[in-house]
Design a protein around this motif. Structure first.
Motif, PDB file in Angstrom:
ATOM      1  N   ILE A  47       0.602  -1.110  -0.200  1.00  0.00           N
ATOM      2  CA  ILE A  47      -0.378  -0.166  -0.106  1.00  0.00           C
ATOM      3  C   ILE A  47       0.857   1.027   0.209  1.00  0.00           C
ATOM      4  N   LEU A  48       1.807   1.496   0.704  1.00  0.00           N
ATOM      5  CA  LEU A  48       3.039   2.641   1.227  1.00  0.00           C
ATOM      6  C   LEU A  48       3.756   2.448  -0.065  1.00  0.00           C
ATOM      7  N   ILE A  49       4.024   1.335  -1.049  1.00  0.00           N
ATOM      8  CA  ILE A  49       4.656   1.897  -2.774  1.00  0.00           C
ATOM      9  C   ILE A  49       3.808   2.155  -3.486  1.00  0.00           C
ATOM     10  N   ARG A  50       2.549   1.742  -3.256  1.00  0.00           N
ATOM     11  CA  ARG A  50       0.964   1.550  -4.474  1.00  0.00           C
ATOM     12  C   ARG A  50       0.850   3.843  -4.433  1.00  0.00           C
ATOM     13  N   ILE A  51       0.865   4.242  -2.830  1.00  0.00           N
ATOM     14  CA  ILE A  51       0.788   5.533  -2.890  1.00  0.00           C
ATOM     15  C   ILE A  51       1.503   6.132  -3.277  1.00  0.00           C
ATOM     16  N   CYS A  52       3.335   6.128  -3.575  1.00  0.00           N
ATOM     17  CA  CYS A  52       4.190   7.045  -3.446  1.00  0.00           C
ATOM     18  C   CYS A  52       4.370   6.792  -5.255  1.00  0.00           C
ATOM     19  N   LEU A  53       3.799   5.551  -5.825  1.00  0.00           N
ATOM     20  CA  LEU A  53       3.393   5.352  -7.296  1.00  0.00           C
ATOM     21  C   LEU A  53       1.850   6.005  -7.743  1.00  0.00           C
ATOM     22  N   ILE A  54       1.607   6.767  -7.284  1.00  0.00           N
ATOM     23  CA  ILE A  54       0.119   7.307  -7.577  1.00  0.00           C
ATOM     24  C   ILE A  54       0.275   8.513  -8.846  1.00  0.00           C
ATOM     25  N   PRO A  55       1.784   9.257  -9.226  1.00  0.00           N
ATOM     26  CA  PRO A  55       1.699  10.267 -10.008  1.00  0.00           C
ATOM     27  C   PRO A  55       1.844   9.300 -11.369  1.00  0.00           C
ATOM     28  N   LEU A  56       2.554   8.310 -10.645  1.00  0.00           N
ATOM     29  CA  LEU A  56       3.144   7.571 -12.054  1.00  0.00           C
ATOM     30  C   LEU A  56       2.029   6.932 -13.294  1.00  0.00           C
ATOM     31  N   PHE A  57       0.822   6.645 -12.137  1.00  0.00           N
ATOM     32  CA  PHE A  57      -0.514   5.886 -12.112  1.00  0.00           C
ATOM     33  C   PHE A  57      -1.327   6.543 -12.919  1.00  0.00           C
ATOM     34  N   VAL A  58      -0.792   8.200 -12.783  1.00  0.00           N
ATOM     35  CA  VAL A  58      -1.646   8.600 -13.392  1.00  0.00           C
ATOM     36  C   VAL A  58      -1.009   8.555 -14.600  1.00  0.00           C
ATOM     37  N   LYS A  59       0.603   9.176 -14.802  1.00  0.00           N
ATOM     38  CA  LYS A  59       0.926   9.513 -16.494  1.00  0.00           C
ATOM     39  C   LYS A  59       0.853   8.007 -16.815  1.00  0.00           C
ATOM     40  N   GLN A  60       0.659   7.030 -15.871  1.00  0.00           N
ATOM     41  CA  GLN A  60       0.006   5.769 -17.031  1.00  0.00           C
ATOM     42  C   GLN A  60      -1.399   6.614 -17.565  1.00  0.00           C
ATOM     43  N   ILE A  61      -2.177   6.590 -17.155  1.00  0.00           N
ATOM     44  CA  ILE A  61      -3.162   6.497 -17.584  1.00  0.00           C
ATOM     45  C   ILE A  61      -3.415   7.636 -18.800  1.00  0.00           C
ATOM     46  N   LYS A  62      -3.078   9.049 -18.576  1.00  0.00           N
ATOM     47  CA  LYS A  62      -2.323   9.810 -19.680  1.00  0.00           C
ATOM     48  C   LYS A  62      -2.544   9.378 -20.774  1.00  0.00           C
ATOM     49  N   ALA A  63      -0.571   8.729 -20.408  1.00  0.00           N
ATOM     50  CA  ALA A  63      -0.227   8.413 -22.276  1.00  0.00           C
ATOM     51  C   ALA A  63      -1.405   6.943 -22.640  1.00  0.00           C
ATOM     52  N   THR A  64      -1.332   6.033 -21.859  1.00  0.00           N
ATOM     53  CA  THR A  64      -2.665   5.063 -22.870  1.00  0.00           C
ATOM     54  C   THR A  64      -3.571   5.619 -23.443  1.00  0.00           C
ATOM     55  N   ARG A  65      -4.128   6.823 -23.381  1.00  0.00           N
ATOM     56  CA  ARG A  65      -5.371   7.420 -23.567  1.00  0.00           C
ATOM     57  C   ARG A  65      -4.367   8.242 -24.612  1.00  0.00           C
ATOM     58  N   GLY A  66      -3.403   8.952 -25.092  1.00  0.00           N
ATOM     59  CA  GLY A  66      -2.997   9.500 -25.914  1.00  0.00           C
ATOM     60  C   GLY A  66      -2.213   8.673 -27.115  1.00  0.00           C
ATOM     61  N   MET A  67      -1.897   6.940 -26.495  1.00  0.00           N
ATOM     62  CA  MET A  67      -1.584   6.076 -27.187  1.00  0.00           C
ATOM     63  C   MET A  67      -3.035   5.836 -27.754  1.00  0.00           C
ATOM     64  N   GLN A  68      -3.626   5.591 -27.796  1.00  0.00           N
ATOM     65  CA  GLN A  68      -4.846   5.084 -28.149  1.00  0.00           C
ATOM     66  C   GLN A  68      -5.925   6.482 -29.443  1.00  0.00           C
ATOM     67  N   THR A  69      -5.202   7.650 -29.036  1.00  0.00           N
ATOM     68  CA  THR A  69      -6.160   9.032 -29.531  1.00  0.00           C
ATOM     69  C   THR A  69      -4.826   8.754 -31.516  1.00  0.00           C
ATOM     70  N   LEU A  70      -3.389   8.715 -30.412  1.00  0.00           N
ATOM     71  CA  LEU A  70      -2.460   8.436 -31.561  1.00  0.00           C
ATOM     72  C   LEU A  70      -2.509   7.802 -33.161  1.00  0.00           C
ATOM     73  N   GLN A  71      -3.585   6.242 -32.368  1.00  0.00           N
ATOM     74  CA  GLN A  71      -3.670   5.283 -33.234  1.00  0.00           C
ATOM     75  C   GLN A  71      -3.962   5.178 -34.844  1.00  0.00           C
ATOM     76  N   PRO A  72      -4.798   5.812 -35.466  1.00  0.00           N
ATOM     77  CA  PRO A  72      -4.553   6.709 -36.296  1.00  0.00           C
ATOM     78  C   PRO A  72      -3.552   7.150 -37.478  1.00  0.00           C
ATOM     79  N   GLU A  73      -3.505   8.037 -36.579  1.00  0.00           N
ATOM     80  CA  GLU A  73      -1.994   8.599 -37.769  1.00  0.00           C
ATOM     81  C   GLU A  73      -0.607   7.718 -37.384  1.00  0.00           C
ATOM     82  N   MET A  74      -0.735   6.934 -36.037  1.00  0.00           N
ATOM     83  CA  MET A  74       0.204   5.874 -36.289  1.00  0.00           C
ATOM     84  C   MET A  74       0.133   4.969 -37.955  1.00  0.00           C
ATOM     85  N   LYS A  75      -0.792   4.995 -37.936  1.00  0.00           N
ATOM     86  CA  LYS A  75      -0.994   3.641 -38.940  1.00  0.00           C
ATOM     87  C   LYS A  75      -1.427   4.263 -40.350  1.00  0.00           C
ATOM     88  N   LYS A  76      -1.442   5.512 -40.452  1.00  0.00           N
ATOM     89  CA  LYS A  76      -1.636   6.494 -41.700  1.00  0.00           C
ATOM     90  C   LYS A  76       0.564   6.074 -42.105  1.00  0.00           C
TER      91      LYS A  76
END
Length: 431
Positions: A47-76
């Motif tokens: 629990i202590l480690i995962r609380i410290c990793l919450i900022p990285l988890f937020v970045k993971q969510i943003k990066a995952t959504r960013g990759m989903q948005t860029l998939q059509p451009e990457m395919k082109k």
């Protein structure tokens, strides 16, 4: 596994120190040699480690959504430079730089958590071997070896033989049953977490290779956990099961309160948000305000769920504003301006268009309606009709031709199409 764990020995001492501090607290409650004291110490470490990793988890969510948005451009890009791999890589990096997306950000929580995982494995392996390591001294080592979780020692593995399990004060059957149940729960939690992400929090309007990769990982990860789990000590299984449950709960919270646009989770969220707004008449919380603000800013680019949400607010007498708030307006209409922005106006009464008439109806005079008087004729003067037999006869010699009055019953020059005023004399050549 032992070789990999030794590579992270530099973090063994901090991990063992944290476990000892938690063990001191829980040992005073449950007893220092109990499995509850040592097991809860490992859970608290997670629990202590995962609380410290919450900022990285937020970045993971943003990066995952960013990759989903860029998939059509990457395919082109892949289709355009399919024969030039170097140019393809350059264009991909350029796209990542322009959009501020980092593909490795989606792996940050796992990468950051790996050193703690291997350090804990190193500590528990030392307990099983009877070696003091880090902050674990000889008294703590003996206490940890006595600790059992549902009859299985912390340092026991599924693959251990009967002699080694007996040396730890347990039976082989208890160890196999407890470790098997933990491995199944660990794999099931991983599968449910990935399935939840794929079925509820993915934009279904865009079909990309990224979605196929995620779907494949949904089945690959649980198998990997099952294969590696048989070589994990019970304490490590407790650690990994706890972190999987934490990840599942954390992801459920994100999907419920901040879903991916275009996903099924967003449609459910907007339905709940519409019900809450119509009930209270306002937006509650900064998170809801940020989501409404983003929907209003999209304008014509809104998806179906977002358009349904805006229209539902209008029907309820509310109008979404550009700052994410809503205002009461009994006749609010959500109009789109030329640049796609949202403009809230008041509904005007619809103008009644006159019934279209045919040409014969427009030329016919309405019954009972008096003919309007004009300056050219006088409707009150009777007209003298010319005898039928003398219509074509020429006037007698010496008789004067009667002058026509402009206001008489006959047709005037203006009515017959002739020009008013003095006429221009004819040229002699036209006699």
């Amino acid at each position: 596994m032992d070789t990999i764990a030794s590579l992270f020995s530099f973090i063994t001492w901090p991990v063992s120190w944290v476990i000892v501090q938690f063990h001191t607290v829980y040992g005073a409650i449950f007893g220092p040699d109990t499995g509850w004291a040592w097991g809860l110490s490992i859970v608290s470490l997670v629990i202590l480690i995962r609380i410290c990793l919450i900022p990285l988890f937020v970045k993971q969510i943003k990066a995952t959504r960013g990759m989903q948005t860029l998939q059509p451009e990457m395919k082109k890009i892949q289709e355009r430079y399919k024969n030039d791999k170097q140019r393809q890589s350059e264009e991909m990096m350029k796209l990542y730089k322009e959009t501020g997306t980092n593909p490795l950000s989606s792996c940050l929580p796992i990468l950051a958590q790996s050193p703690f995982f291997f350090a804990l494995y190193h500590v528990l392996n030392g307990i099983a071997s009877g070696d003091t390591i880090g902050k674990i001294n000889q008294p703590l080592l003996e206490s940890a070896q006595k600790a059992h979780i549902f009859g299985a020692p912390l340092a026991a593995k599924f693959t251990d033989g009967a002699s080694k399990v007996e040396s730890l004060g347990a039976s082989l059957t208890d160890v196999r049953v407890v470790t098997a149940v933990m491995i199944v729960l660990m794999s099931a939690s991983q599968f449910f977490t990935q399935r939840q992400l794929m079925t509820k929090n993915v934009d279904t309007s865009v079909k990309t290779p990224f979605m196929q990769q995620q779907k494949m990982l949904m089945y690959v990860f649980p198998v990997m956990f099952a294969v590696f789990g048989i070589n994990f000590p019970v304490g490590v299984l407790v650690y990994w099961l706890t972190t999987n449950v934490w990840t599942m709960g954390q992801q459920m919270y994100v999907i419920r309160n901040n879903p991916t646009p275009g996903s099924k989770a967003q449609a459910s969220y907007l339905e709940r948000l519409h019900k809450s707004v119509t009930e209270h008449g306002k937006i509650r919380g900064r998170g809801q305000k940020a989501i409404v603000k983003a929907i209003v800013a999209k304008g014509r680019d809104r998806n179906e769920a977002e358009r349904k949400f805006i229209n539902g607010l209008n029907k309820s007498g509310l109008a979404a504003q550009a700052d994410g708030t809503v205002v009461k307006n009994d006749a609010a209409v959500d109009a789109q301006s030329a640049d796609g922005s949202t403009v809230t106006t008041t509904a005007q009464p619809k103008r009644q268009q006159p019934k279209r008439q045919s040409k014969s109806q427009r030329q016919a005079k309405p019954a009972g309606e008096a003919e309007p008087k004009t300056s050219l004729t006088k409707s009150d003067e009777p007209q003298d009709p010319e005898p039928a037999g003398k219509q074509d006869a020429k006037p007698a010699a010496g008789a004067k031709k009667p002058a026509q009055k402009s206001g008489g019953g006959g047709r005037s020059k203006a009515q017959s199409g002739q020009r008013k005023g003095p006429q221009r004399p004819k040229s002699p050549s036209k006699k």
